[in-house]
Design a protein around this motif. Structure first.
Motif, PDB file in Angstrom:
ATOM      1  N   GLU A  87       0.836  -1.202   0.000  1.00  0.00           N
ATOM      2  CA  GLU A  87       0.000   0.000   0.000  1.00  0.00           C
ATOM      3  C   GLU A  87       0.871   1.253   0.000  1.00  0.00           C
ATOM      4  OE1 GLU A  87      -3.525   2.126  -0.187  1.00  0.00           O
ATOM      5  OE2 GLU A  87      -2.996   0.077  -0.654  1.00  0.00           O
ATOM      6  N   LEU A  88       2.032   1.184   0.635  1.00  0.00           N
ATOM      7  CA  LEU A  88       2.975   2.302   0.612  1.00  0.00           C
ATOM      8  C   LEU A  88       3.369   2.625  -0.828  1.00  0.00           C
ATOM      9  CD1 LEU A  88       5.014   4.316   1.798  1.00  0.00           C
ATOM     10  CD2 LEU A  88       6.597   2.399   2.043  1.00  0.00           C
ATOM     11  N   LEU A  89       3.663   1.601  -1.609  1.00  0.00           N
ATOM     12  CA  LEU A  89       4.034   1.816  -3.007  1.00  0.00           C
ATOM     13  C   LEU A  89       2.887   2.482  -3.766  1.00  0.00           C
ATOM     14  CD1 LEU A  89       6.041   1.503  -5.310  1.00  0.00           C
ATOM     15  CD2 LEU A  89       5.195  -0.835  -5.630  1.00  0.00           C
ATOM     16  N   SER A  90       1.680   2.024  -3.535  1.00  0.00           N
ATOM     17  CA  SER A  90       0.509   2.606  -4.188  1.00  0.00           C
ATOM     18  C   SER A  90       0.351   4.088  -3.813  1.00  0.00           C
ATOM     19  CB  SER A  90      -0.739   1.809  -3.805  1.00  0.00           C
ATOM     20  OG  SER A  90      -1.782   2.055  -4.691  1.00  0.00           O
ATOM     21  N   LEU A  91       0.559   4.413  -2.546  1.00  0.00           N
ATOM     22  CA  LEU A  91       0.457   5.809  -2.104  1.00  0.00           C
ATOM     23  C   LEU A  91       1.530   6.675  -2.759  1.00  0.00           C
ATOM     24  CD1 LEU A  91      -0.280   5.252   1.694  1.00  0.00           C
ATOM     25  CD2 LEU A  91      -1.862   6.139  -0.039  1.00  0.00           C
ATOM     26  N   LEU A  92       2.741   6.153  -2.874  1.00  0.00           N
ATOM     27  CA  LEU A  92       3.816   6.907  -3.534  1.00  0.00           C
ATOM     28  C   LEU A  92       3.477   7.184  -4.996  1.00  0.00           C
ATOM     29  CD1 LEU A  92       6.939   5.064  -2.082  1.00  0.00           C
ATOM     30  CD2 LEU A  92       6.282   7.442  -1.664  1.00  0.00           C
ATOM     31  N   LEU A 137       9.311   7.212 -11.990  1.00  0.00           N
ATOM     32  CA  LEU A 137       9.247   5.813 -11.548  1.00  0.00           C
ATOM     33  C   LEU A 137      10.470   5.443 -10.717  1.00  0.00           C
ATOM     34  CD1 LEU A 137       7.846   4.096 -14.762  1.00  0.00           C
ATOM     35  CD2 LEU A 137       6.656   4.465 -12.593  1.00  0.00           C
ATOM     36  N   ASN A 138      11.649   5.844 -11.172  1.00  0.00           N
ATOM     37  CA  ASN A 138      12.869   5.552 -10.400  1.00  0.00           C
ATOM     38  C   ASN A 138      12.826   6.210  -9.024  1.00  0.00           C
ATOM     39  OD1 ASN A 138      14.273   3.810 -12.094  1.00  0.00           O
ATOM     40  ND2 ASN A 138      15.053   5.488 -13.327  1.00  0.00           N
ATOM     41  N   SER A 139      12.299   7.423  -8.947  1.00  0.00           N
ATOM     42  CA  SER A 139      12.172   8.111  -7.669  1.00  0.00           C
ATOM     43  C   SER A 139      11.227   7.350  -6.745  1.00  0.00           C
ATOM     44  CB  SER A 139      11.657   9.534  -7.907  1.00  0.00           C
ATOM     45  OG  SER A 139      11.357  10.158  -6.682  1.00  0.00           O
ATOM     46  N   ILE A 140      10.099   6.905  -7.279  1.00  0.00           N
ATOM     47  CA  ILE A 140       9.130   6.136  -6.492  1.00  0.00           C
ATOM     48  C   ILE A 140       9.780   4.864  -5.963  1.00  0.00           C
ATOM     49  CG2 ILE A 140       7.045   4.711  -6.688  1.00  0.00           C
ATOM     50  CD1 ILE A 140       6.043   6.868  -8.736  1.00  0.00           C
ATOM     51  N   PHE A 141      10.468   4.133  -6.830  1.00  0.00           N
ATOM     52  CA  PHE A 141      11.080   2.872  -6.421  1.00  0.00           C
ATOM     53  C   PHE A 141      12.196   3.095  -5.415  1.00  0.00           C
ATOM     54  CE2 PHE A 141       9.686   1.254 -10.793  1.00  0.00           C
ATOM     55  CZ  PHE A 141       8.476   0.816 -10.294  1.00  0.00           C
ATOM     56  N   ASP A 142      12.961   4.182  -5.553  1.00  0.00           N
ATOM     57  CA  ASP A 142      14.027   4.485  -4.594  1.00  0.00           C
ATOM     58  C   ASP A 142      13.455   4.774  -3.206  1.00  0.00           C
ATOM     59  OD1 ASP A 142      15.978   4.131  -6.508  1.00  0.00           O
ATOM     60  OD2 ASP A 142      16.278   6.285  -6.884  1.00  0.00           O
ATOM     61  N   VAL A 143      12.413   5.596  -3.139  1.00  0.00           N
ATOM     62  CA  VAL A 143      11.790   5.915  -1.848  1.00  0.00           C
ATOM     63  C   VAL A 143      11.210   4.648  -1.231  1.00  0.00           C
ATOM     64  CG1 VAL A 143       9.894   7.168  -0.737  1.00  0.00           C
ATOM     65  CG2 VAL A 143      11.343   8.329  -2.415  1.00  0.00           C
ATOM     66  N   TYR A 144      10.497   3.865  -2.038  1.00  0.00           N
ATOM     67  CA  TYR A 144       9.887   2.629  -1.526  1.00  0.00           C
ATOM     68  C   TYR A 144      10.963   1.675  -0.998  1.00  0.00           C
ATOM     69  CZ  TYR A 144       7.150  -1.642  -1.269  1.00  0.00           C
ATOM     70  OH  TYR A 144       6.545  -2.782  -0.831  1.00  0.00           O
ATOM     71  N   ASN A 145      12.060   1.535  -1.732  1.00  0.00           N
ATOM     72  CA  ASN A 145      13.158   0.671  -1.301  1.00  0.00           C
ATOM     73  C   ASN A 145      13.746   1.166   0.021  1.00  0.00           C
ATOM     74  OD1 ASN A 145      15.363  -1.102  -1.179  1.00  0.00           O
ATOM     75  ND2 ASN A 145      16.587   0.187  -2.482  1.00  0.00           N
ATOM     76  N   ASN A 146      13.960   2.478   0.132  1.00  0.00           N
ATOM     77  CA  ASN A 146      14.528   3.038   1.368  1.00  0.00           C
ATOM     78  C   ASN A 146      13.610   2.840   2.560  1.00  0.00           C
ATOM     79  OD1 ASN A 146      16.875   3.880   0.103  1.00  0.00           O
ATOM     80  ND2 ASN A 146      16.075   5.899  -0.359  1.00  0.00           N
ATOM     81  N   TRP A 147      12.313   2.961   2.356  1.00  0.00           N
ATOM     82  CA  TRP A 147      11.356   2.829   3.455  1.00  0.00           C
ATOM     83  C   TRP A 147      11.069   1.384   3.811  1.00  0.00           C
ATOM     84  CZ3 TRP A 147       6.978   6.923   2.291  1.00  0.00           C
ATOM     85  CH2 TRP A 147       7.498   8.194   2.488  1.00  0.00           C
ATOM     86  N   SER A 148      10.969   0.522   2.812  1.00  0.00           N
ATOM     87  CA  SER A 148      10.524  -0.857   3.072  1.00  0.00           C
ATOM     88  C   SER A 148      11.650  -1.878   3.087  1.00  0.00           C
ATOM     89  CB  SER A 148       9.506  -1.287   2.008  1.00  0.00           C
ATOM     90  OG  SER A 148      10.157  -1.473   0.758  1.00  0.00           O
ATOM     91  N   GLY A 149      12.774  -1.552   2.440  1.00  0.00           N
ATOM     92  CA  GLY A 149      13.861  -2.523   2.302  1.00  0.00           C
ATOM     93  C   GLY A 149      13.633  -3.494   1.156  1.00  0.00           C
ATOM     94  N   GLN A 150      12.492  -3.407   0.490  1.00  0.00           N
ATOM     95  CA  GLN A 150      12.207  -4.291  -0.641  1.00  0.00           C
ATOM     96  C   GLN A 150      12.824  -3.706  -1.905  1.00  0.00           C
ATOM     97  OE1 GLN A 150       7.992  -4.829  -0.816  1.00  0.00           O
ATOM     98  NE2 GLN A 150       7.927  -6.001   1.071  1.00  0.00           N
ATOM     99  N   LYS A 151      13.379  -4.584  -2.728  1.00  0.00           N
ATOM    100  CA  LYS A 151      14.037  -4.145  -3.950  1.00  0.00           C
ATOM    101  C   LYS A 151      13.390  -4.801  -5.161  1.00  0.00           C
ATOM    102  CE  LYS A 151      18.441  -3.406  -1.737  1.00  0.00           C
ATOM    103  NZ  LYS A 151      19.844  -3.714  -1.677  1.00  0.00           N
TER     104      LYS A 151
END
Length: 183
Positions: A87-92, A137-151
């Motif tokens: 859901e975090l990814l969806s919000l981003l 998209l890269n910005s979204i994935f970078d933030v999500y990775n930093n917050w969740s640890g998922q890559k």
């Protein structure tokens, strides 16, 4: 929760004979009993409000939503916890949409804007083939990775272009940033 309770054994089951690439294996996660019990207790406490916490793009594991709604292709051992994280990814993604980063596509002129569809642990992203959209998209994935640890698993990721797109446009460097390849 002590770290050892979250220990998970991951076993790779080959999908084809002589499998060598990651995409040719099916990962099976074996969690400890304590972790499963704690996850079940947590989920039972939020189950009644889950549909109000999870965006409509997520069609799996939410009471009142059918798995087939988004053609579910993957299963998790702890699906409710996983979709809360997704859901975090969806919000981003939706935040970038509100910033007019030109994410999403329309299948018809007046049709709804489609930015993404979630399938448990898989996601389809829709965006125009522009460098601005790739940066978003890269910005979204970078933030999500930093917050969740998922890559992102780049070996299982790909870019698909419209059949109408010119070949010369498909090879532009910014459209392949991050190691994806055209399909």
């Amino acid at each position: 929760m002590p770290k050892r309770w979250k220990d998970t054994l991951v076993v790779l089951i080959p999908k084809v004979q002589g499998a060598e690439l990651p995409s040719q294996f099916r990962p099976i996660s074996l969690c400890t009993t304590i972790y499963k019990v704690i996850a079940k207790i947590l989920i039972n406490r939020v189950k009644d409000v889950l549909s109000s916490l999870i965006s409509p793009e997520q069609g799996a594991f939410v009471p009142g939503r059918g798995i087939a709604d988004n053609c579910l292709i993957a299963q998790e051992i702890s699906p409710y916890l996983f979709i809360l994280c997704s859901e975090l990814l969806s919000l981003l993604i939706n935040q970038h949409l509100n910033r007019d980063d030109l994410l999403g596509i329309r299948t018809t002129v007046h049709g709804p804007l489609i930015t993404h569809l979630l399938f448990a642990d898989d996601i389809l992203m829709f965006a125009p083939a522009t460098c601005k959209a790739v940066r978003a998209l890269n910005s979204i994935f970078d933030v999500y990775n930093n917050w969740s640890g998922q890559k992102i698993n780049k070996a299982k990721s790909s870019i698909c272009f419209s059949k109408k797109m010119k070949s010369s446009r498909k090879t532009h460097d910014c459209l392949h940033k991050g190691g994806s390849h055209p399909s």
